[in-house]
Design a protein around this motif. Sequence first.
Motif, PDB file in Angstrom:
ATOM      1  N   MET A  15      21.668  51.656  48.630  1.00  0.00           N
ATOM      2  CA  MET A  15      22.917  51.560  47.907  1.00  0.00           C
ATOM      3  C   MET A  15      22.746  50.550  46.765  1.00  0.00           C
ATOM      4  O   MET A  15      22.279  49.439  46.987  1.00  0.00           O
ATOM      5  N   LYS A  16      23.140  50.949  45.582  1.00  0.00           N
ATOM      6  CA  LYS A  16      23.061  50.046  44.440  1.00  0.00           C
ATOM      7  C   LYS A  16      24.139  48.982  44.561  1.00  0.00           C
ATOM      8  O   LYS A  16      25.245  49.250  45.042  1.00  0.00           O
ATOM      9  N   LYS A  17      23.803  47.768  44.110  1.00  0.00           N
ATOM     10  CA  LYS A  17      24.745  46.654  44.250  1.00  0.00           C
ATOM     11  C   LYS A  17      26.088  46.950  43.577  1.00  0.00           C
ATOM     12  O   LYS A  17      27.131  46.542  44.078  1.00  0.00           O
ATOM     13  N   GLU A  18      26.080  47.692  42.474  1.00  0.00           N
ATOM     14  CA  GLU A  18      27.316  48.008  41.763  1.00  0.00           C
ATOM     15  C   GLU A  18      28.244  48.917  42.568  1.00  0.00           C
ATOM     16  O   GLU A  18      29.404  49.080  42.229  1.00  0.00           O
ATOM     17  N   LYS A  19      27.717  49.505  43.632  1.00  0.00           N
ATOM     18  CA  LYS A  19      28.528  50.394  44.472  1.00  0.00           C
ATOM     19  C   LYS A  19      29.004  49.703  45.751  1.00  0.00           C
ATOM     20  O   LYS A  19      29.662  50.325  46.577  1.00  0.00           O
ATOM     21  N   THR A  20      28.664  48.422  45.915  1.00  0.00           N
ATOM     22  CA  THR A  20      29.105  47.710  47.111  1.00  0.00           C
ATOM     23  C   THR A  20      30.404  46.956  46.829  1.00  0.00           C
ATOM     24  O   THR A  20      30.638  46.474  45.715  1.00  0.00           O
ATOM     25  N   VAL A  21      31.234  46.874  47.831  1.00  0.00           N
ATOM     26  CA  VAL A  21      32.530  46.191  47.711  1.00  0.00           C
ATOM     27  C   VAL A  21      32.315  44.706  47.453  1.00  0.00           C
ATOM     28  O   VAL A  21      32.948  44.110  46.571  1.00  0.00           O
ATOM     29  N   ASP A  22      31.418  44.092  48.224  1.00  0.00           N
ATOM     30  CA  ASP A  22      31.223  42.649  48.105  1.00  0.00           C
ATOM     31  C   ASP A  22      30.721  42.248  46.719  1.00  0.00           C
ATOM     32  O   ASP A  22      31.087  41.183  46.210  1.00  0.00           O
ATOM     33  N   PHE A  23      29.919  43.089  46.072  1.00  0.00           N
ATOM     34  CA  PHE A  23      29.448  42.783  44.723  1.00  0.00           C
ATOM     35  C   PHE A  23      30.633  42.606  43.782  1.00  0.00           C
ATOM     36  O   PHE A  23      30.703  41.644  43.009  1.00  0.00           O
ATOM     37  N   HIS A  24      31.583  43.511  43.839  1.00  0.00           N
ATOM     38  CA  HIS A  24      32.724  43.466  42.921  1.00  0.00           C
ATOM     39  C   HIS A  24      33.658  42.294  43.229  1.00  0.00           C
ATOM     40  O   HIS A  24      34.195  41.672  42.307  1.00  0.00           O
ATOM     41  N   ILE A  25      33.823  41.988  44.499  1.00  0.00           N
ATOM     42  CA  ILE A  25      34.647  40.840  44.868  1.00  0.00           C
ATOM     43  C   ILE A  25      33.997  39.557  44.342  1.00  0.00           C
ATOM     44  O   ILE A  25      34.652  38.720  43.708  1.00  0.00           O
ATOM     45  N   LYS A  26      32.716  39.409  44.597  1.00  0.00           N
ATOM     46  CA  LYS A  26      32.003  38.199  44.162  1.00  0.00           C
ATOM     47  C   LYS A  26      31.955  38.117  42.637  1.00  0.00           C
ATOM     48  O   LYS A  26      32.151  37.050  42.053  1.00  0.00           O
ATOM     49  N   TRP A  27      31.691  39.214  41.987  1.00  0.00           N
ATOM     50  CA  TRP A  27      31.625  39.256  40.525  1.00  0.00           C
ATOM     51  C   TRP A  27      32.963  38.835  39.924  1.00  0.00           C
ATOM     52  O   TRP A  27      33.007  37.993  39.015  1.00  0.00           O
ATOM     53  N   ALA A  28      34.055  39.400  40.443  1.00  0.00           N
ATOM     54  CA  ALA A  28      35.385  39.045  39.948  1.00  0.00           C
ATOM     55  C   ALA A  28      35.675  37.565  40.202  1.00  0.00           C
ATOM     56  O   ALA A  28      36.173  36.861  39.318  1.00  0.00           O
ATOM     57  N   TRP A  29      35.344  37.089  41.415  1.00  0.00           N
ATOM     58  CA  TRP A  29      35.627  35.688  41.723  1.00  0.00           C
ATOM     59  C   TRP A  29      34.835  34.747  40.826  1.00  0.00           C
ATOM     60  O   TRP A  29      35.360  33.742  40.350  1.00  0.00           O
ATOM     61  N   HIS A  30      33.584  35.056  40.556  1.00  0.00           N
ATOM     62  CA  HIS A  30      32.789  34.202  39.672  1.00  0.00           C
ATOM     63  C   HIS A  30      33.374  34.181  38.260  1.00  0.00           C
ATOM     64  O   HIS A  30      33.409  33.125  37.610  1.00  0.00           O
ATOM     65  N   SER A  31      33.850  35.315  37.794  1.00  0.00           N
ATOM     66  CA  SER A  31      34.484  35.369  36.467  1.00  0.00           C
ATOM     67  C   SER A  31      35.757  34.524  36.446  1.00  0.00           C
ATOM     68  O   SER A  31      35.991  33.757  35.506  1.00  0.00           O
ATOM     69  N   ILE A  32      36.566  34.672  37.484  1.00  0.00           N
ATOM     70  CA  ILE A  32      37.805  33.893  37.575  1.00  0.00           C
ATOM     71  C   ILE A  32      37.480  32.410  37.674  1.00  0.00           C
ATOM     72  O   ILE A  32      38.104  31.574  37.005  1.00  0.00           O
ATOM     73  N   SER A  33      36.495  32.070  38.472  1.00  0.00           N
ATOM     74  CA  SER A  33      36.086  30.688  38.656  1.00  0.00           C
ATOM     75  C   SER A  33      35.639  30.060  37.336  1.00  0.00           C
ATOM     76  O   SER A  33      36.014  28.926  37.003  1.00  0.00           O
ATOM     77  N   ARG A  34      34.824  30.783  36.572  1.00  0.00           N
ATOM     78  CA  ARG A  34      34.379  30.274  35.266  1.00  0.00           C
ATOM     79  C   ARG A  34      35.571  30.053  34.337  1.00  0.00           C
ATOM     80  O   ARG A  34      35.652  29.045  33.631  1.00  0.00           O
ATOM     81  N   MET A  35      36.513  30.996  34.343  1.00  0.00           N
ATOM     82  CA  MET A  35      37.694  30.871  33.494  1.00  0.00           C
ATOM     83  C   MET A  35      38.519  29.652  33.908  1.00  0.00           C
ATOM     84  O   MET A  35      38.928  28.847  33.071  1.00  0.00           O
ATOM     85  N   TYR A  36      38.776  29.504  35.225  1.00  0.00           N
ATOM     86  CA  TYR A  36      39.544  28.354  35.704  1.00  0.00           C
ATOM     87  C   TYR A  36      38.837  27.037  35.395  1.00  0.00           C
ATOM     88  O   TYR A  36      39.472  26.053  35.019  1.00  0.00           O
ATOM     89  N   ASN A  37      37.510  26.999  35.551  1.00  0.00           N
ATOM     90  CA  ASN A  37      36.773  25.771  35.243  1.00  0.00           C
ATOM     91  C   ASN A  37      36.844  25.435  33.758  1.00  0.00           C
ATOM     92  O   ASN A  37      36.956  24.261  33.390  1.00  0.00           O
ATOM     93  N   ALA A  38      36.786  26.435  32.901  1.00  0.00           N
ATOM     94  CA  ALA A  38      36.915  26.191  31.459  1.00  0.00           C
ATOM     95  C   ALA A  38      38.306  25.635  31.148  1.00  0.00           C
ATOM     96  O   ALA A  38      38.450  24.680  30.374  1.00  0.00           O
ATOM     97  N   TYR A  39      39.317  26.220  31.767  1.00  0.00           N
ATOM     98  CA  TYR A  39      40.691  25.739  31.571  1.00  0.00           C
ATOM     99  C   TYR A  39      40.843  24.315  32.116  1.00  0.00           C
ATOM    100  O   TYR A  39      41.343  23.426  31.425  1.00  0.00           O
TER     101      TYR A  39
END
Length: 156
Positions: A1-25
């Motif tokens: 299974m490709k990582k882009e098709k796993t649920v956990d990949f998308h959860i972690k990817w979204a959280w890292h993006s949100i985390s970077r945004m919150y840290n910048a703010y």
Amino acid sequence: MKKEKTVDFHIKWAWHSISRMYNAYAGRFDITMAIGYVLLNIDLDEGTPATKIGPLLGMEPRSLVRMLKSLEERGLIRREVDGNDKRFVRIYLTDEGKAKREMARDGVILFNNMIREKIPLDKLVVFFDVIKEINRMVEEENARIKATETEELSLD
């Protein structure tokens, strides 16, 4: 299974993006996202028992101790022995801590308003239902694993 098709990949990817945004703010106010989350989870009036903060945030005890020490050194919190039970320490926000808490709160509100403006309510309802179900399943699996580990230890 490709990582882009796993649920956990998308959860972690979204959280890292949100985390970077919150840290910048948060960086604009000389705090981090982690500091903001701690401040947001301390009751403004009653304070919060130190032992309750870690589980609220999913922090390990050692990390929480370091974080609370840092927040105290920066003058954002103060510790007080609980008036009813001397074994417990309550964490209270200082005036500076309350100000930083409001800045963190504003960042959370801005993000959530942005999401709510761009994503229709019916999709958000489905998202919340799905993420709650995922969390329930993960908690059940964690309990099963913990029970199995306890069983194995008792058999040794």
